[in-house]
Motif scaffolding. Structure first.
Motif, PDB file in Angstrom:
ATOM      1  N   ARG A 201       0.831  -1.206   0.000  1.00 12.01           N
ATOM      2  CA  ARG A 201       0.000   0.000   0.000  1.00 12.01           C
ATOM      3  C   ARG A 201       0.865   1.255   0.000  1.00 12.01           C
ATOM      4  O   ARG A 201       0.553   2.239  -0.684  1.00 12.01           O
ATOM      5  CB  ARG A 201      -0.925  -0.023   1.208  1.00 12.01           C
ATOM      6  N   MET A 202       1.982   1.222   0.710  1.00 14.98           N
ATOM      7  CA  MET A 202       2.878   2.368   0.752  1.00 14.98           C
ATOM      8  C   MET A 202       3.475   2.647  -0.630  1.00 14.98           C
ATOM      9  O   MET A 202       3.574   3.801  -1.060  1.00 14.98           O
ATOM     10  CB  MET A 202       4.003   2.123   1.762  1.00 14.98           C
ATOM     11  N   ILE A 203       3.865   1.580  -1.343  1.00 14.94           N
ATOM     12  CA  ILE A 203       4.423   1.758  -2.689  1.00 14.94           C
ATOM     13  C   ILE A 203       3.363   2.317  -3.639  1.00 14.94           C
ATOM     14  O   ILE A 203       3.640   3.220  -4.445  1.00 14.94           O
ATOM     15  CB  ILE A 203       4.974   0.421  -3.224  1.00 14.94           C
ATOM     16  N   LEU A 204       2.147   1.812  -3.545  1.00 18.13           N
ATOM     17  CA  LEU A 204       1.062   2.306  -4.392  1.00 18.13           C
ATOM     18  C   LEU A 204       0.768   3.776  -4.109  1.00 18.13           C
ATOM     19  O   LEU A 204       0.548   4.572  -5.032  1.00 18.13           O
ATOM     20  CB  LEU A 204      -0.191   1.460  -4.178  1.00 18.13           C
ATOM     21  N   GLU A 205       0.756   4.129  -2.840  1.00 21.09           N
ATOM     22  CA  GLU A 205       0.499   5.524  -2.476  1.00 21.09           C
ATOM     23  C   GLU A 205       1.637   6.431  -2.937  1.00 21.09           C
ATOM     24  O   GLU A 205       1.400   7.583  -3.334  1.00 21.09           O
ATOM     25  CB  GLU A 205       0.298   5.628  -0.968  1.00 21.09           C
ATOM     26  N   THR A 206       2.863   5.908  -2.906  1.00 21.93           N
ATOM     27  CA  THR A 206       3.999   6.687  -3.413  1.00 21.93           C
ATOM     28  C   THR A 206       3.851   6.938  -4.904  1.00 21.93           C
ATOM     29  O   THR A 206       4.077   8.052  -5.395  1.00 21.93           O
ATOM     30  CB  THR A 206       5.322   5.945  -3.143  1.00 21.93           C
ATOM     31  N   GLY A 207       3.457   5.897  -5.645  1.00 20.13           N
ATOM     32  CA  GLY A 207       3.231   6.063  -7.075  1.00 20.13           C
ATOM     33  C   GLY A 207       2.121   7.041  -7.378  1.00 20.13           C
ATOM     34  O   GLY A 207       2.200   7.824  -8.338  1.00 20.13           O
ATOM     35  N   SER A 208       1.090   7.037  -6.547  1.00 15.64           N
ATOM     36  CA  SER A 208      -0.039   7.958  -6.751  1.00 15.64           C
ATOM     37  C   SER A 208       0.336   9.401  -6.437  1.00 15.64           C
ATOM     38  O   SER A 208      -0.337  10.326  -6.887  1.00 15.64           O
ATOM     39  CB  SER A 208      -1.220   7.535  -5.871  1.00 15.64           C
ATOM     40  N   ALA A 209       1.395   9.590  -5.657  1.00 16.53           N
ATOM     41  CA  ALA A 209       1.830  10.939  -5.299  1.00 16.53           C
ATOM     42  C   ALA A 209       2.759  11.555  -6.347  1.00 16.53           C
ATOM     43  O   ALA A 209       3.066  12.744  -6.273  1.00 16.53           O
ATOM     44  CB  ALA A 209       2.535  10.918  -3.944  1.00 16.53           C
ATOM     45  N   LEU A 210       3.217  10.748  -7.310  1.00 10.29           N
ATOM     46  CA  LEU A 210       4.112  11.243  -8.346  1.00 10.29           C
ATOM     47  C   LEU A 210       3.334  12.024  -9.410  1.00 10.29           C
ATOM     48  O   LEU A 210       2.129  11.792  -9.602  1.00 10.29           O
ATOM     49  CB  LEU A 210       4.864  10.076  -8.993  1.00 10.29           C
ATOM     50  N   TYR A 215      -1.656  10.723 -15.339  1.00  9.53           N
ATOM     51  CA  TYR A 215      -1.721  10.193 -16.696  1.00  9.53           C
ATOM     52  C   TYR A 215      -1.736   8.665 -16.750  1.00  9.53           C
ATOM     53  O   TYR A 215      -2.445   8.078 -17.579  1.00  9.53           O
ATOM     54  CB  TYR A 215      -0.526  10.716 -17.509  1.00  9.53           C
ATOM     55  N   ILE A 216      -0.966   8.023 -15.881  1.00  8.16           N
ATOM     56  CA  ILE A 216      -0.868   6.560 -15.945  1.00  8.16           C
ATOM     57  C   ILE A 216      -1.166   5.887 -14.607  1.00  8.16           C
ATOM     58  O   ILE A 216      -0.954   4.684 -14.452  1.00  8.16           O
ATOM     59  CB  ILE A 216       0.530   6.125 -16.432  1.00  8.16           C
ATOM     60  N   GLY A 217      -1.684   6.633 -13.630  1.00  6.30           N
ATOM     61  CA  GLY A 217      -2.008   6.055 -12.341  1.00  6.30           C
ATOM     62  C   GLY A 217      -0.784   5.854 -11.468  1.00  6.30           C
ATOM     63  O   GLY A 217       0.327   6.265 -11.818  1.00  6.30           O
ATOM     64  N   GLY A 218      -0.980   5.215 -10.351  1.00  8.59           N
ATOM     65  CA  GLY A 218       0.118   5.009  -9.409  1.00  8.59           C
ATOM     66  C   GLY A 218       0.604   3.581  -9.340  1.00  8.59           C
ATOM     67  O   GLY A 218       1.626   3.295  -8.712  1.00  8.59           O
ATOM     68  N   GLY A 219      -0.099   2.649  -9.980  1.00 10.39           N
ATOM     69  CA  GLY A 219       0.255   1.244  -9.864  1.00 10.39           C
ATOM     70  C   GLY A 219       1.511   0.842 -10.607  1.00 10.39           C
ATOM     71  O   GLY A 219       2.115  -0.185 -10.304  1.00 10.39           O
TER      72      GLY A 219
END
Length: 273
Positions: A201-210, A215-219
């Protein structure tokens, strides 16, 4: 919080017998010392799928309340390991008795049968409830196959010795973790599913914060981490596979299951729920 949400141990009066039986199965396998090759690892793939299917049935409320705790996490993995180990022992005895050419054949056939029956049960329940939705799960599987092929091609070109040494077991490790990554990303970005594992979940949230999230989501970051981790593990295991192939491939099979099990669980859950 370190443990994933939904982590529930069975009560002691169920857990103790389960651990005792599992210990007996493992002790007998240790005594028999069966060889572990690429073929052995591939034969256990249906059992990895079977374990994921049992948990999907739990998530969809298919079991009576009296036994459903056995199919939570981690109970479902213990149950699957017992049945799969028993199938392996049966295959070894049938091979030794000349009734089957290889023990892997017994493992693969029985695992495929168990998986097919329970997967059809999950799909049948979904069809009857009107919740059968295969589009995104199919996309996840196809995309995982493509990404795995590209990753394996890159590994073969730049680290040929790693790909050659780990073989089909290594390819399974990469595919399993790629499927877990892509199915999780689709669930998170497209289907609005939550993530139960805190680190994931932390990695996904980090991706979503970028900035790219718009444009391509956080996943995508989670997929990149999973694929990169799988390739790194294979690199670390190259010498171990050469020196102790039986032990090394056993551990790599467990690593593959850690990715393939959740990946298949996500995919099948998206189909039926």
């Amino acid at each position: 919080m370190v443990l994933p949400e939904g982590f529930v141990l069975p009560p002691w009066y169920l857990l103790v017998p389960i651990l005792a039986v599992l210990g007996g199965v493992l002790a007998l396998l240790w005594e028999l010392e069966p060889p572990v090759t690429d073929r052995t690892v591939v034969a256990f793939v249906p059992w990895m799928l079977f374990g994921a299917t049992l948990h999907v049935l739990y998530r969809t409320g298919a079991y009576p309340e009296t036994v459903e705790v056995l199919f939570t996490s981690p109970g479902v993995y213990l149950i699957t390991a017992i049945v799969a180990g028993a199938a392996w022992i049966l295959g070894i005895f049938l091979q030794e008795g000349g009734l089957q050419p290889t023990s892997e054949r017994v493992v693969g056939i029985t695992g495929t049968g168990f998986f097919a029956v329970f997967a059809m049960l999950a799909i049948g329940r979904s069809w009857g409830a009107g919740t059968f939705e295969p589009f995104w799960p199919v996309i996840a599987v196809v995309a995982s196959g493509i990404v795995t092929a590209l990753a394996w091609l890159a590994l073969g070109l730049w680290f040929t010795d790693v790909a050659a040494t780990t073989g089909a077991t290594g390819a399974l490790v990469v595919f399993g973790h790629t499927l877990d990554g892509i199915s999780t990303a689709i669930g998170y970005d497209v289907l609005g599913a939550g993530e139960e594992v805190p680190l994931s979940r932390m990695i996904l949230e980090t991706g979503s914060a970028l900035p790219t999230a718009e444009y391509i989501g956080g996943g995508w970051l989670f997929v990149l981490v999973k694929v990169g981790l799988a390739l790194a593990i294979l690199g670390l295991f190259r010498e171990y596979v050469e020196e102790a192939p039986r032990q090394a491939r056993t551990i790599l099979a467990l690593v593959a299951a850690i990715g393939l099990g959740p990946g298949v669980h996500n995919t099948l859950l998206f189909v039926v729920a």
